[in-house]
Design a protein around this motif. Structure first.
Motif, PDB file in Angstrom:
ATOM      1  N   THR A 108       0.825  -1.212   0.000  1.00  0.00           N
ATOM      2  CA  THR A 108       0.000   0.000   0.000  1.00  0.00           C
ATOM      3  C   THR A 108       0.857   1.259   0.000  1.00  0.00           C
ATOM      4  N   TYR A 109       1.997   1.211   0.677  1.00  0.00           N
ATOM      5  CA  TYR A 109       2.866   2.373   0.781  1.00  0.00           C
ATOM      6  C   TYR A 109       3.833   2.499  -0.387  1.00  0.00           C
ATOM      7  N   GLY A 110       3.737   1.587  -1.351  1.00  0.00           N
ATOM      8  CA  GLY A 110       4.568   1.682  -2.546  1.00  0.00           C
ATOM      9  C   GLY A 110       5.938   1.065  -2.433  1.00  0.00           C
ATOM     10  N   VAL A 111       6.137   0.212  -1.401  1.00  0.00           N
ATOM     11  CA  VAL A 111       7.417  -0.481  -1.254  1.00  0.00           C
ATOM     12  C   VAL A 111       7.307  -1.809  -1.999  1.00  0.00           C
ATOM     13  N   THR A 112       7.882  -1.888  -3.176  1.00  0.00           N
ATOM     14  CA  THR A 112       7.710  -3.072  -4.029  1.00  0.00           C
ATOM     15  C   THR A 112       9.019  -3.761  -4.391  1.00  0.00           C
ATOM     16  N   GLU A 113      10.151  -3.106  -4.137  1.00  0.00           N
ATOM     17  CA  GLU A 113      11.439  -3.720  -4.439  1.00  0.00           C
ATOM     18  C   GLU A 113      11.594  -4.981  -3.572  1.00  0.00           C
ATOM     19  N   PRO A 114      11.761  -6.166  -4.202  1.00  0.00           N
ATOM     20  CA  PRO A 114      11.813  -7.419  -3.438  1.00  0.00           C
ATOM     21  C   PRO A 114      12.828  -7.393  -2.300  1.00  0.00           C
ATOM     22  N   ARG A 115      13.985  -6.813  -2.549  1.00  0.00           N
ATOM     23  CA  ARG A 115      15.010  -6.794  -1.496  1.00  0.00           C
ATOM     24  C   ARG A 115      14.550  -5.975  -0.294  1.00  0.00           C
ATOM     25  N   ASP A 116      13.899  -4.839  -0.551  1.00  0.00           N
ATOM     26  CA  ASP A 116      13.419  -3.999   0.538  1.00  0.00           C
ATOM     27  C   ASP A 116      12.304  -4.702   1.321  1.00  0.00           C
ATOM     28  N   VAL A 117      11.396  -5.340   0.572  1.00  0.00           N
ATOM     29  CA  VAL A 117      10.291  -6.052   1.218  1.00  0.00           C
ATOM     30  C   VAL A 117      10.811  -7.200   2.074  1.00  0.00           C
ATOM     31  N   ASP A 118      11.704  -8.003   1.490  1.00  0.00           N
ATOM     32  CA  ASP A 118      12.247  -9.158   2.220  1.00  0.00           C
ATOM     33  C   ASP A 118      12.992  -8.709   3.478  1.00  0.00           C
ATOM     34  N   GLY A 119      13.754  -7.616   3.356  1.00  0.00           N
ATOM     35  CA  GLY A 119      14.504  -7.130   4.503  1.00  0.00           C
ATOM     36  C   GLY A 119      13.594  -6.675   5.618  1.00  0.00           C
ATOM     37  N   PHE A 120      12.515  -5.973   5.263  1.00  0.00           N
ATOM     38  CA  PHE A 120      11.576  -5.487   6.271  1.00  0.00           C
ATOM     39  C   PHE A 120      10.862  -6.653   6.941  1.00  0.00           C
ATOM     40  N   LEU A 121      10.444  -7.627   6.139  1.00  0.00           N
ATOM     41  CA  LEU A 121       9.725  -8.769   6.707  1.00  0.00           C
ATOM     42  C   LEU A 121      10.626  -9.606   7.609  1.00  0.00           C
ATOM     43  N   THR A 122      11.900  -9.705   7.249  1.00  0.00           N
ATOM     44  CA  THR A 122      12.845 -10.434   8.101  1.00  0.00           C
ATOM     45  C   THR A 122      12.960  -9.761   9.460  1.00  0.00           C
ATOM     46  N   LEU A 123      13.054  -8.424   9.457  1.00  0.00           N
ATOM     47  CA  LEU A 123      13.130  -7.685  10.716  1.00  0.00           C
ATOM     48  C   LEU A 123      11.832  -7.814  11.510  1.00  0.00           C
ATOM     49  N   ALA A 124      10.695  -7.836  10.802  1.00  0.00           N
ATOM     50  CA  ALA A 124       9.405  -7.979  11.485  1.00  0.00           C
ATOM     51  C   ALA A 124       9.315  -9.329  12.184  1.00  0.00           C
ATOM     52  N   ARG A 125       9.799 -10.374  11.519  1.00  0.00           N
ATOM     53  CA  ARG A 125       9.786 -11.703  12.157  1.00  0.00           C
ATOM     54  C   ARG A 125      10.692 -11.713  13.383  1.00  0.00           C
TER      55      ARG A 125
END
Length: 289
Positions: free
Chosen positions: A67-84
């Protein structure tokens, strides 16, 4: 942050990610309501996620990033890793049988800070307590606790003290009232002698700075009670003040409020005996015990 007498205490990483989600939402020009509609939740849920008052559900985070426009796979994966990682319990979780929920946030902040400043009018700070001193203090505060609980709390305190031997140990800067050193703790005077020996050793540690506020200094700005100030090497985290009571604690991160505590502590550091005189002062008190 919040009054932590009840409810889940946020870990430092969860606070960081909450602030990053807030930044992404604001950069996208979206309101709490807009973000809530994307997840089919209330705006209050989005607010609580950003304030680290709830865990970060991975599907929610994925949808928000989209929704916020973050679509770069590396950025998404990095954020989700930190969230976990943020959703994983800290090492102190194994002490959850004796660790109050409101204090678990303190342990998390303590472990991530690069500067810990404190004023202590009653006891030697936990990071510098000996085993026997810690046991006597805990028993005084928890007179009806079973011995097994006291043992567990002593073990927790010992685990926390490993912080000072880390390669990246924080600066620990403490102002203690002379009362802390004069008040007998435990029935055996050797407990206080041993504790003062530990403090004298600590004055030789490069990351520890101890100052004593002598009786002769008179009144000072923080005579109302003890507090800690945590500072972090992470840009998203403001300084946090911790103030404890008999039934819980308050965590403060509003800039103006924190500044009040910082100013008081700076004044006290100027008023207290200089750090380079602490070892000699401790030695003199030890001879009197």
């Amino acid at each position: 942050m919040k009054d932590a007498r009840s409810g889940g205490a946020p870990t430092v990483l969860r606070v960081v990610l909450g602030k990053r989600l807030q930044d992404l939402r604001e950069k996208a020009g979206l309101s709490y309501e807009d973000a809530g509609r994307a997840l089919d939740v209330t705006h209050a849920t989005i607010r609580r996620m950003e304030k680290a008052e709830v865990g970060l559900k991975i599907p929610y985070v994925e949808k928000l990033l989209q929704t916020y426009g973050v679509t770069e796979p590396r950025d998404v994966d990095g954020f989700l890793t930190l969230a976990r990682e943020a959703n994983q319990p800290g090492w102190w979780h194994r002490f959850r049988d004796v660790l109050p929920e409101w204090f678990s946030a303190f342990v998390s902040l303590e472990g991530e800070a690069n500067v810990i400043r404190a004023y202590e009018p009653h006891y030697v700070p936990g990071l510098l307590q000996t085993e026997r001193y810690a046991r006597a203090v805990l028993r005084a505060g928890l007179p009806n606790a079973p011995e097994e609980e006291i043992d567990r709390l002593v073990d927790l305190r010992a685990e926390r003290q490993r912080l000072l031997t880390r390669q990246d140990a924080p600066l620990l800067w403490v102002v203690m009232d002379e009362t802390v050193l004069r008040r007998p703790i435990g029935q055996d005077s050797s407990i206080m002698r041993e504790q003062i020996d530990r403090l004298m050793e600590a004055t030789g540690m490069p990351q520890v700075r101890l100052q004593v506020m002598p009786f002769s200094a008179g009144p000072h700005p923080a005579m109302y009670g003890p507090f800690h100030i945590f500072r972090f090497p992470i840009r998203e985290l403001p300084d946090v003040v911790y103030s404890e009571s008999l039934i819980g604690a308050v965590y403060i991160d509003q800039r103006d409020d924190v500044s009040t505590f910082l100013e008081a502590l700076d004044r006290m550091c100027a008023q207290a005996a200089p750090a380079h005189t602490t070892r000699a002062l401790l030695g003199g008190i030890r001879k009197e015990i």
